[in-house]
Write a protein that holds these residues in place. Structure first.
Motif, PDB file in Angstrom:
ATOM      1  N   LEU A  42      20.753  18.130  86.611  1.00  0.00           N
ATOM      2  CA  LEU A  42      20.401  17.873  88.009  1.00  0.00           C
ATOM      3  C   LEU A  42      19.151  17.009  88.132  1.00  0.00           C
ATOM      4  CD1 LEU A  42      21.019  21.326  89.740  1.00  0.00           C
ATOM      5  CD2 LEU A  42      22.335  19.234  90.052  1.00  0.00           C
ATOM      6  N   ASP A  43      18.249  17.088  87.151  1.00  0.00           N
ATOM      7  CA  ASP A  43      17.043  16.264  87.209  1.00  0.00           C
ATOM      8  C   ASP A  43      17.186  14.958  86.421  1.00  0.00           C
ATOM      9  OD1 ASP A  43      17.109  17.904  84.961  1.00  0.00           O
ATOM     10  OD2 ASP A  43      14.962  18.296  84.927  1.00  0.00           O
ATOM     11  N   GLY A  44      18.428  14.574  86.105  1.00  0.00           N
ATOM     12  CA  GLY A  44      18.693  13.238  85.619  1.00  0.00           C
ATOM     13  C   GLY A  44      18.629  13.008  84.127  1.00  0.00           C
ATOM     14  N   PHE A  45      18.592  14.079  83.329  1.00  0.00           N
ATOM     15  CA  PHE A  45      18.476  13.926  81.884  1.00  0.00           C
ATOM     16  C   PHE A  45      19.839  14.085  81.200  1.00  0.00           C
ATOM     17  CE2 PHE A  45      14.256  15.365  83.235  1.00  0.00           C
ATOM     18  CZ  PHE A  45      13.452  14.405  82.638  1.00  0.00           C
ATOM     19  N   VAL A  46      20.075  13.266  80.173  1.00  0.00           N
ATOM     20  CA  VAL A  46      21.305  13.370  79.392  1.00  0.00           C
ATOM     21  C   VAL A  46      21.031  13.921  77.994  1.00  0.00           C
ATOM     22  CG1 VAL A  46      22.504  11.600  80.690  1.00  0.00           C
ATOM     23  CG2 VAL A  46      21.133  10.943  78.709  1.00  0.00           C
ATOM     24  N   ALA A  47      19.792  14.218  77.711  1.00  0.00           N
ATOM     25  CA  ALA A  47      19.372  14.915  76.491  1.00  0.00           C
ATOM     26  C   ALA A  47      18.040  15.579  76.786  1.00  0.00           C
ATOM     27  CB  ALA A  47      19.243  13.956  75.310  1.00  0.00           C
ATOM     28  N   GLY A  48      17.791  16.689  76.107  1.00  0.00           N
ATOM     29  CA  GLY A  48      16.537  17.389  76.297  1.00  0.00           C
ATOM     30  C   GLY A  48      15.421  16.788  75.464  1.00  0.00           C
ATOM     31  N   PRO A  49      14.213  17.339  75.564  1.00  0.00           N
ATOM     32  CA  PRO A  49      13.080  16.819  74.792  1.00  0.00           C
ATOM     33  C   PRO A  49      13.189  17.147  73.309  1.00  0.00           C
ATOM     34  CG  PRO A  49      12.446  18.784  76.030  1.00  0.00           C
ATOM     35  CD  PRO A  49      13.839  18.459  76.461  1.00  0.00           C
ATOM     36  N   GLY A  81      13.943  19.373  82.647  1.00  0.00           N
ATOM     37  CA  GLY A  81      12.505  19.180  82.781  1.00  0.00           C
ATOM     38  C   GLY A  81      11.898  18.110  81.892  1.00  0.00           C
ATOM     39  N   GLY A  82      12.690  17.508  81.028  1.00  0.00           N
ATOM     40  CA  GLY A  82      12.194  16.463  80.142  1.00  0.00           C
ATOM     41  C   GLY A  82      13.300  16.002  79.230  1.00  0.00           C
ATOM     42  N   GLY A  83      13.051  14.912  78.507  1.00  0.00           N
ATOM     43  CA  GLY A  83      14.055  14.373  77.609  1.00  0.00           C
ATOM     44  C   GLY A  83      14.352  12.924  77.922  1.00  0.00           C
ATOM     45  N   GLU A  84      15.618  12.549  77.804  1.00  0.00           N
ATOM     46  CA  GLU A  84      16.036  11.169  78.064  1.00  0.00           C
ATOM     47  C   GLU A  84      16.729  11.078  79.411  1.00  0.00           C
ATOM     48  OE1 GLU A  84      17.014   7.935  74.885  1.00  0.00           O
ATOM     49  OE2 GLU A  84      18.121   9.761  74.385  1.00  0.00           O
ATOM     50  N   ARG A  85      16.160  10.269  80.304  1.00  0.00           N
ATOM     51  CA  ARG A  85      16.782  10.039  81.610  1.00  0.00           C
ATOM     52  C   ARG A  85      17.833   8.939  81.499  1.00  0.00           C
ATOM     53  NH1 ARG A  85      14.576  12.352  86.065  1.00  0.00           N
ATOM     54  NH2 ARG A  85      12.435  13.097  85.916  1.00  0.00           N
TER      55      ARG A  85
END
Length: 214
Positions: A12-19, A179-183
């Motif tokens: 939902l926050d636009g990430f396709v992978a996490g940090p 909450g983070g990662g690759e947008r």
């Protein structure tokens, strides 16, 4: 001309992978949650050589994604093996074992040359070092009139989106916050050329299909 069809799961926050992506956690911390909707599906399990599985509203979406694809393009991060030159002593052969689920030619974007890798089941990985347009040209020729799938990850997708080369985009929106990662949409342009064509609500996911405007 065959279409370039992009598909990916996104939070939902636009990430396709996490940090903190790594060989141990290729999708980063929490990234596996993006795909929890698809793992139980019979339509996903069958190409991976697994029996059983459920059928729900996501089934026709996945079946439509897989139909009519003659070749796939992916980035180096999705193929895996870490950055830098390929190992000559223990070369990386992908995440999928000896019989990957593609069963057609796959073109991997990379800065480091490598001989083609032939796997069981008809999958052949070719490593393209001269850019996204060359990879697309090669994939279209290999697809033999069928469409080409753009499988990700984010950086590869951004390049094709920015260049306006994506004909269809299927977003699987998972109801999670990483909450983070690759947008996905950082450094991506030409998105206005794609218009929402279809929405499907299914267990644990919303599917949104975009097509190139006439």
């Amino acid at each position: 001309m065959s279409k370039l069809r992009f598909r990916i799961s996104m939070s939902l926050d636009g990430f396709v992978a996490g940090p903190n992506q790594s060989l141990r956690e290729p999708l980063g911390i929490g990234g596996e949650q993006l795909h929890e909707w698809v793992f139980p599906l019979e339509a996903w399990r069958r190409p991976h050589g697994l029996e059983g599985g459920v059928v729900n509203e996501s089934t026709p979406v996945v079946e439509e994604e897989l139909a009519g694809i003659g070749a796939t393009i992916m980035g180096r991060n999705m193929f895996g093996g870490g950055p830098g030159p390929w190992s000559t002593t223990a070369p990386w052969d992908g995440w999928w074992g000896r019989n990957p689920p593609f069963h057609h030619p796959v073109f991997v974007l990379t800065h480091h040359a490598r001989d083609p890798l032939v796997m069981e089941g008809g999958t052949r990985f070719s490593f393209v070092t001269d850019g996204i347009e060359s990879a697309l040209d090669q994939a279209r020729r290999a697809a033999g009139g069928k469409d080409v799938a753009l499988a990700g990850g984010a950086r590869a997708a951004q390049q094709y989106l920015k260049a306006g080369l994506v004909d269809e985009m299927q977003l699987h929106l998972a109801p999670i916050l990483l909450g983070g990662g690759e947008r996905l949409f950082d450094n991506a342009e030409a998105l206005g050329a794609l218009a929402l064509a279809k929405t499907v609500t299914a267990p644990d996911v919303i599917h949104m299909k975009f097509k190139r405007r006439p």
